[in-house]
Design an enzyme around this catalytic site. Structure first.
Site, PDB file in Angstrom:
ATOM      1  N   PHE A  10       0.838  -1.199   0.000  1.00 22.03           N
ATOM      2  CA  PHE A  10       0.000   0.000   0.000  1.00 22.03           C
ATOM      3  C   PHE A  10       0.876   1.253   0.000  1.00 22.03           C
ATOM      4  CE2 PHE A  10      -3.502   2.686   1.992  1.00 22.03           C
ATOM      5  CZ  PHE A  10      -4.327   2.609   0.886  1.00 22.03           C
ATOM      6  N   GLY A  12       2.828   4.239  -2.690  1.00 19.51           N
ATOM      7  CA  GLY A  12       2.287   5.332  -3.491  1.00 19.51           C
ATOM      8  C   GLY A  12       1.363   4.892  -4.602  1.00 19.51           C
ATOM      9  N   LYS A 228      11.338  -4.980 -19.731  1.00 23.87           N
ATOM     10  CA  LYS A 228      10.154  -4.597 -20.495  1.00 23.87           C
ATOM     11  C   LYS A 228      10.179  -5.232 -21.887  1.00 23.87           C
ATOM     12  CE  LYS A 228       9.667  -0.307 -17.895  1.00 23.87           C
ATOM     13  NZ  LYS A 228       9.813   1.174 -17.891  1.00 23.87           N
TER      14      LYS A 228
END
Length: 349
Positions: A10, A12, A228
């Site tokens: 929990f 940003g 990625k």
């Protein structure tokens, strides 16, 4: 019936999603027929709280923004202290928002969180690259086997839909090549170096602006873009790759003079991830590339990310947008939640 959410982590990004859900509550209900209810939050540093009938989202945000622990949450019938696995396995949450701090090399602990959720048929939305880069096929098969949805839009370009676009809108095309500027920190640094800054000055400015971490290795050595590229190959092209399959060279050795020479030749030097189909499978790389000014990637400014899909039917498709930011990354989770809800509604029709 409301989507019952458990936040695992929990920080940003998780808080950003909750703010979006509170701010957009009426719009999501009216436009998507989607209502959400946070039933559990478990964070290693901030504590944990659970109520099967739902928690007050604003109270959760107020607690953490004031530096308090979640065990100070006030309410009747609340359970405190559940760890991440208990919050996944032993609560009535049907969708897990997995936003923990995760080691991208191993995919942990996010991979185990995903695995535990899928075994119970629970959906997962996450922004963690590790599980998708390290264990995509295994986890996707497990989700499919148990009728669970797995969303990870934010793993490549944050809230810019670099995955949803090819998976949905470009279906029917054969994508032969994907190239992209997938790391905003390095693109910002190279842009600033073109303006006259040294590498060291550009890095310091990127850190001052919050683009680069105190340890910028993952960005400047190209590792972030490498993971990625693995995700794009695994998910978009359907060809499994591992990080070690992607040749990688960062920007640490680039001098201002190289950027000046490229500009004088009508080109721009940028860190580019490339994933390309060949007769022998897929070849992928991350490296500095001199781009012609006519290449749309060459015009991508500052910390912006961009991706170019080369398709046989539609031709080249170019997409650019923010590749980071709390609100943008929170929005990427919303993209996945909406898609999961639409799929559920379609099945139930």
């Amino acid at each position: 019936m409301a989507v019952k959410l458990a936040f695992i982590g929990f920080g940003g990004v998780g808080q950003a999603l909750l703010r979006i859900l509170l701010d957009k509550e009426a719009q999501l209900r009216d436009e998507e027929g989607m209502e959400t209810k946070v039933v559990a939050v478990s964070d290693v540093m901030k504590g944990a709280v659970y109520h099967p009938d739902g928690l007050d989202g604003q109270q959760l945000l107020d607690l953490v923004s004031s530096g308090k622990k979640l065990d100070e949450y006030e309410g009747q019938g609340v359970t405190y202290g559940l760890d991440s696995m208990d919050s996944i396995r032993n609560t009535n949450a049907d969708t897990i928002v997995e936003v923990t701090f995760t080691d991208v090399k191993t995919g942990q602990p996010a991979a185990d969180h995903c695995r535990a959720a899928f075994e119970l048929g629970k959906n997962v939305v996450t922004t963690n690259k590790g599980p998708v880069a390290v264990a995509y096929r295994e986890l996707q098969d497990l989700a499919d086997k148990n009728g669970a949805f797995w969303g990870f839009e934010g793993t490549v370009m944050s809230g810019t839909p670099a995955l949803r676009l090819p998976l949905d809108t470009l279906r029917g095309n054969t994508i032969s090549r994907i190239s992209g500027i997938l790391n905003g920190t390095t693109n910002y640094m190279l842009t600033e170096m073109e303006k006259g800054l040294s590498y060291e000055e550009a890095l310091q400015q990127a850190q001052n602006n919050g683009y680069a971490e105190a340890d910028p290795t993952s960005d400047v050595e190209g590792y972030d873009a490498r993971y990625k590229a693995v995700i794009l190959s695994n998910v978009v092209l359907g060809v499994p790759l591992e990080a070690g399959d992607v040749s990688c060279k960062g920007i640490t050795e680039i001098k201002k003079e190289e950027l000046d020479r490229a500009r004088a030749a009508g080109k721009r030097l940028r860190l580019v991830a490339t994933i390309e189909r060949t007769d022998n499978g897929v070849k992928a790389s991350v490296e500095p590339v001199e781009l012609e000014d006519t290449n749309p990637l060459a015009a991508v400014p500052g910390a912006v990310n961009a991706i170019l899909y080369e398709c046989d039917l539609s031709g080249p498709i170019f997409l650019s947008g923010a590749g980071a930011g709390l609100a943008e990354t929170g929005f990427s989770l919303l993209i996945d939640l909406i898609h999961a809800e639409r799929m559920k509604q379609k099945v139930n029709q």
